[in-house]
Design a protein around this motif. Structure first.
Motif, short mmCIF file in Angstrom:
data_model
loop_
_atom_site.label_atom_id
_atom_site.label_comp_id
_atom_site.label_asym_id
_atom_site.label_seq_id
_atom_site.Cartn_x
_atom_site.Cartn_y
_atom_site.Cartn_z
N GLU A 142 3.38 -1.42 2.96
CA GLU A 142 3.07 -0.01 3.17
C GLU A 142 2.26 0.54 2.00
O GLU A 142 2.48 0.16 0.85
CB GLU A 142 4.35 0.80 3.33
CG GLU A 142 5.18 0.43 4.54
CD GLU A 142 4.46 0.68 5.85
OE1 GLU A 142 3.69 1.67 5.92
OE2 GLU A 142 4.64 -0.10 6.79
N PRO A 143 1.33 1.47 2.27
CA PRO A 143 0.52 2.00 1.17
C PRO A 143 1.28 2.93 0.24
O PRO A 143 0.87 3.15 -0.90
CB PRO A 143 -0.59 2.76 1.89
CG PRO A 143 0.00 3.14 3.22
CD PRO A 143 0.91 2.00 3.58
N GLN A 144 2.38 3.50 0.71
CA GLN A 144 3.14 4.44 -0.09
C GLN A 144 4.63 4.23 0.13
O GLN A 144 5.06 3.73 1.18
CB GLN A 144 2.81 5.90 0.29
CG GLN A 144 1.37 6.31 0.02
CD GLN A 144 1.11 7.73 0.46
OE1 GLN A 144 1.61 8.19 1.48
NE2 GLN A 144 0.33 8.46 -0.32
N GLU A 197 -0.62 4.34 -3.14
CA GLU A 197 -1.91 4.99 -3.00
C GLU A 197 -1.78 6.50 -3.11
O GLU A 197 -0.80 7.10 -2.69
CB GLU A 197 -2.55 4.61 -1.66
CG GLU A 197 -2.85 3.11 -1.54
CD GLU A 197 -3.48 2.75 -0.21
OE1 GLU A 197 -3.80 3.68 0.57
OE2 GLU A 197 -3.65 1.55 0.05
N GLY A 200 -2.19 9.14 1.66
CA GLY A 200 -1.57 8.28 2.64
C GLY A 200 -0.75 9.08 3.62
O GLY A 200 -0.85 10.32 3.66
#
Length: 393
Positions: A142-144, A197, A200
């Motif tokens: 997952e980006p965050q 990131e 997001g």
């Protein structure tokens, strides 16, 4: 009566010590009304009668809050645990939570259950570590990730390590959880609401630079405990940095403010000011830091406690001994949270640009009449936790 060790750190006996002793007793009395069928309510919501008196009715259910209460109640002797849990012990409550782990899908909830299993000496700790590992693996792509949940995961792994818990790839997971938190602070003064990131799915763009008080407290605590367990100097330095940041921003009357600009450490929006921050969460993290060998911020802790006794926002008491609860917060008369949004947007473009006129338009005169069980759980944990006393239930 000899005060508890952490209370005694604040100095000679006086009003603050009396307040804390009263609050610890209140917490034990205040938990049973929110406890039913082996689980805690999400909240006790205030209801005002026609004569002006208040009652508080339980609403909803919360696995997360139940796990936090288990941590807090585990600091008590068994007879006091049974008083707080309507006849149960923290170990029994934790057992019910461990049994529910296959259906738990949130990383933070699983981390808290794992942490409680370690603190209470529950035999289901290894199963809890496996479930935590499964959910953590699910976050890997997952980006965050929410900062609070990442901090709880690290705290749980540190607690498990202290009692010999291993779980799958224990050392690697501890290192990954450590690296994730340290990386989240690398370019900023304080923590943002999410790690990973900058933009997001978890926060809107205009709040990407913002971190709340919880986003500072839980990483501070986890990193301090990591240092205490392993001698990790980098973790201690990061914890000291965050503690210095929130203490520098503390209000003149002891307020622990709510939203910060992670880039600068400045306050984006101060309100609401929460009872649990003043009585429990700030002291819990800062005392853990002091126990780990970091800076002691005892004056700031005492100032925050004093806010509970008297504050400029409202003459109404936030402590109700009759109902055995603390009302949740002092807030602005801003039900649509307009101030929070406008200040997030303005400080995104111009750090420090807080639109001062909003303070006059929306004064902090509202008392939020609810009490969530975790507030009393963290209160017990903050003031009664002893590093050598794990697994006493």
């Amino acid at each position: 009566m000899t005060p508890h060790r952490r209370i005694a750190l604040l100095g000679s006996p006086g009003p603050v010590e009396d307040l804390l002793e009263d609050m610890l007793e209140l917490a034990v009395r205040g938990l049973p009304p929110a406890y039913a069928d082996g689980e805690f309510a999400f909240t006790r919501r205030g209801r005002r009668a026609t004569d002006g008196s208040w009652s508080a009715a339980p609403e909803g259910r919360s696995v997360r809050y139940s796990a936090i209460v288990a941590l807090g109640v585990a600091t008590l002797p068994e007879e006091r645990q049974r008083a707080a849990l309507a006849g149960d012990t923290a170990l029994e409550l934790t057992g019910r939570l461990v049994a529910r782990l296959p259906g738990v899908t949130g990383l933070g909830d699983a981390a808290l259950i794992c942490w409680a299993a370690a603190e209470t000496g529950h035999p289901g700790l290894e199963a809890a570590l496996h479930r935590l590992a499964e959910l953590d693996d699910g976050c890997a792509g997952e980006p965050q990730i929410y900062t609070v949940e990442a901090a709880w995961a690290l705290a749980a792994l540190v607690a498990a390590r202290a009692v010999g818990g291993s779980g799958p790839g224990a050392d690697g997971r501890l290192e990954r959880a450590r690296a994730r938190l340290l990386a989240g602070l690398s370019a900023d003064r304080l923590y943002r609401h999410v790690l990973g990131e900058r933009s997001g799915p978890l926060v809107p763009w205009y709040r990407a630079h913002v971190g709340c008080f919880a986003d500072q407290v839980y990483p501070l605590q986890a990193l301090a405990r990591l240092h205490a367990a392993t001698g990790d100097g980098e973790a201690l330095a990061a914890a000291d940095r965050v503690a210095a940041g929130i203490c520098a921003a503390q209000g003149a009357q002891g307020q622990w403010w709510w939203h910060y600009d992670a880039r600068t450490g400045g306050v984006v929006e101060g309100y609401p000011v929460y009872s649990v921050h003043q009585l429990a969460m700030a002291p819990m993290a800062l005392l853990d830091l002091a126990d780990a060998g970091g800076a002691a911020h005892l004056d700031e802790i005492a100032l925050g406690l004093a806010w509970m006794a008297e504050r400029p926002e409202t003459p109404e008491s936030l402590i109700d001994p009759h109902l055995a609860l603390t009302w949740r917060k002092a807030a602005r008369n801003d039900p649509k949270k307009l101030v929070r949004g406008l200040r997030a947007t303005s400080t995104r473009a111009v750090p420090g640009g807080r639109l001062a006129v909003l303070d006059r338009l929306y004064p902090p005169v509202v008392v939020d009449r609810e009490c969530r069980p975790y507030e009393l759980g963290w209160l017990l944990y903050a003031w009664l936790f002893e590093p050598h006393a794990r697994g006493r239930s």
